[in-house]
Motif scaffolding. Structure first.
Motif, mmCIF file in Angstrom:
data_model
loop_
_atom_site.group_PDB
_atom_site.id
_atom_site.type_symbol
_atom_site.label_atom_id
_atom_site.label_comp_id
_atom_site.label_asym_id
_atom_site.label_seq_id
_atom_site.Cartn_x
_atom_site.Cartn_y
_atom_site.Cartn_z
ATOM 1 N N UNK A 25 0.959 -1.134 0.098
ATOM 2 C CA UNK A 25 0.056 -0.034 0.213
ATOM 3 C C UNK A 25 0.940 1.147 0.036
ATOM 4 N N UNK A 26 1.920 1.471 0.832
ATOM 5 C CA UNK A 26 2.909 2.376 0.836
ATOM 6 C C UNK A 26 3.278 2.653 -0.453
ATOM 7 N N UNK A 27 4.075 1.504 -1.099
ATOM 8 C CA UNK A 27 4.720 1.545 -2.587
ATOM 9 C C UNK A 27 3.598 2.052 -3.473
ATOM 10 N N UNK A 28 2.380 1.890 -3.308
ATOM 11 C CA UNK A 28 1.345 2.290 -4.293
ATOM 12 C C UNK A 28 1.148 3.809 -4.166
ATOM 13 N N UNK A 29 1.313 4.291 -3.037
ATOM 14 C CA UNK A 29 1.231 5.854 -2.985
ATOM 15 C C UNK A 29 2.571 6.585 -2.847
ATOM 16 N N UNK A 30 3.745 6.225 -3.233
ATOM 17 C CA UNK A 30 4.731 6.802 -3.098
ATOM 18 C C UNK A 30 4.882 8.234 -3.879
ATOM 19 N N UNK A 31 4.064 8.433 -5.086
ATOM 20 C CA UNK A 31 4.223 9.510 -5.674
ATOM 21 C C UNK A 31 3.342 10.480 -4.937
ATOM 22 N N UNK A 32 2.887 10.380 -3.815
ATOM 23 C CA UNK A 32 2.175 11.468 -2.914
ATOM 24 C C UNK A 32 3.222 12.435 -2.445
ATOM 25 N N UNK A 33 2.992 13.699 -2.485
ATOM 26 C CA UNK A 33 4.134 14.684 -1.531
ATOM 27 C C UNK A 33 4.036 14.437 -0.299
ATOM 28 N N UNK A 34 4.883 15.112 0.580
ATOM 29 C CA UNK A 34 4.691 14.819 2.007
ATOM 30 C C UNK A 34 3.566 15.197 2.730
ATOM 31 N N UNK A 35 2.926 16.413 2.169
ATOM 32 C CA UNK A 35 1.698 16.892 2.985
ATOM 33 C C UNK A 35 0.628 15.996 2.652
ATOM 34 N N UNK A 36 0.432 15.442 1.372
ATOM 35 C CA UNK A 36 -0.487 14.328 1.012
ATOM 36 C C UNK A 36 -0.273 13.228 1.834
ATOM 37 N N UNK A 37 0.904 12.800 1.892
ATOM 38 C CA UNK A 37 1.253 11.469 2.641
ATOM 39 C C UNK A 37 0.752 11.561 4.038
ATOM 40 N N UNK A 38 1.249 12.733 4.765
ATOM 41 C CA UNK A 38 1.175 13.131 6.094
ATOM 42 C C UNK A 38 -0.624 13.090 6.339
ATOM 43 N N UNK A 39 -1.479 13.678 5.281
ATOM 44 C CA UNK A 39 -2.983 13.568 5.461
ATOM 45 C C UNK A 39 -3.326 12.192 5.239
ATOM 46 N N UNK A 40 -2.928 11.544 4.580
ATOM 47 C CA UNK A 40 -3.312 9.948 4.148
ATOM 48 C C UNK A 40 -3.111 9.102 5.595
ATOM 49 N N UNK A 41 -1.997 9.112 6.183
ATOM 50 C CA UNK A 41 -1.528 8.453 7.464
ATOM 51 C C UNK A 41 -2.308 9.044 8.544
ATOM 52 N N UNK A 42 -2.732 10.357 8.845
ATOM 53 C CA UNK A 42 -3.477 10.751 9.743
ATOM 54 C C UNK A 42 -5.027 10.126 9.681
ATOM 55 N N UNK A 43 -5.330 10.254 8.451
ATOM 56 C CA UNK A 43 -6.659 9.738 8.077
ATOM 57 C C UNK A 43 -6.694 8.463 8.544
ATOM 58 N N UNK A 44 -5.741 7.411 7.863
ATOM 59 C CA UNK A 44 -5.837 6.019 8.228
ATOM 60 C C UNK A 44 -5.826 5.802 9.565
#
Length: 182
Positions: free
Chosen positions: A90-109
């Motif tokens: 799942x993380x590999x599938x989302x590697x193209x997210x920038x850092x802010x988007x990634x942080x939002x994804x993980x917070x929501x998760x």
């Protein structure tokens, strides 16, 4: 809230098999959440997927969820056990997210995980035990997955390490670190 269990360890250690055992023991309807994307052109990958499929009971529902994992968790019914295999993919599938988007994804998760009434089993690879990758995307993957596993592990009811042909219950053998700041 349902039980939240993390199963981690190195490649080929038996993580998925242990997660499958725990899912069967739950006595609930099992939903296998596959984060991998099937690629018919990759014969070796197809064989790995088939091996996993053949091990699982026929009555398990399988969902292919390469990106929208949080939404899938949020939709889970209370009487189910979700087996998510794997967080690394799942993380590999989302590697193209920038850092802010990634942080939002993980917070929501992480917030969603704490609200779901279903039992959830997460399989995650341990990637930080080797050398620092020589290329930026490798370091990004390792750092993102390592932080996700750490943050998830702190909120789990149980954390298992599968290595060397053994399953260790880290929730009994160890103690969680305090939440990381910044």
């Amino acid at each position: 809230m349902g039980k939240v269990i993390l199963i981690t360890g190195p490649a080929r250690s038996g993580k998925s098999e242990w997660a499958e055992t725990l899912a069967m023991q739950s006595g609930k309807t099992v939903v296998y959440v596959a984060t991998a994307v099937s690629d018919p052109a990759d014969e070796e990958w197809q064989k790995r997927i088939q091996k996993h499929q053949q091990r699982r009971p026929q009555d398990w529902l399988t969902l292919s969820v390469p990106i929208e994992l949080t939404a899938t968790l949020a939709d889970a019914k209370p009487n189910t056990c979700l087996l998510v295999d794997s967080l690394g993919t799942w993380v590999a599938n989302l590697l193209e997210q920038d850092e802010i988007s990634w942080e939002n994804t993980i917070t929501e998760f992480l917030e969603t995980v704490q609200l779901v009434a279903a039992d959830m089993l997460f399989v995650a690879e341990e990637v930080g035990w080797g050398v620092v990758p020589a290329y930026p995307s490798g370091r990004q993957f390792r750092d993102r997955l390592g932080m996700l596993v750490r943050q998830l592990g702190v909120i789990c009811d149980s954390v298992y390490l599968v290595t060397g042909g053994h399953v260790l219950n880290l929730s009994i053998l160890g103690m969680p670190l305090p939440p990381q700041k910044g």
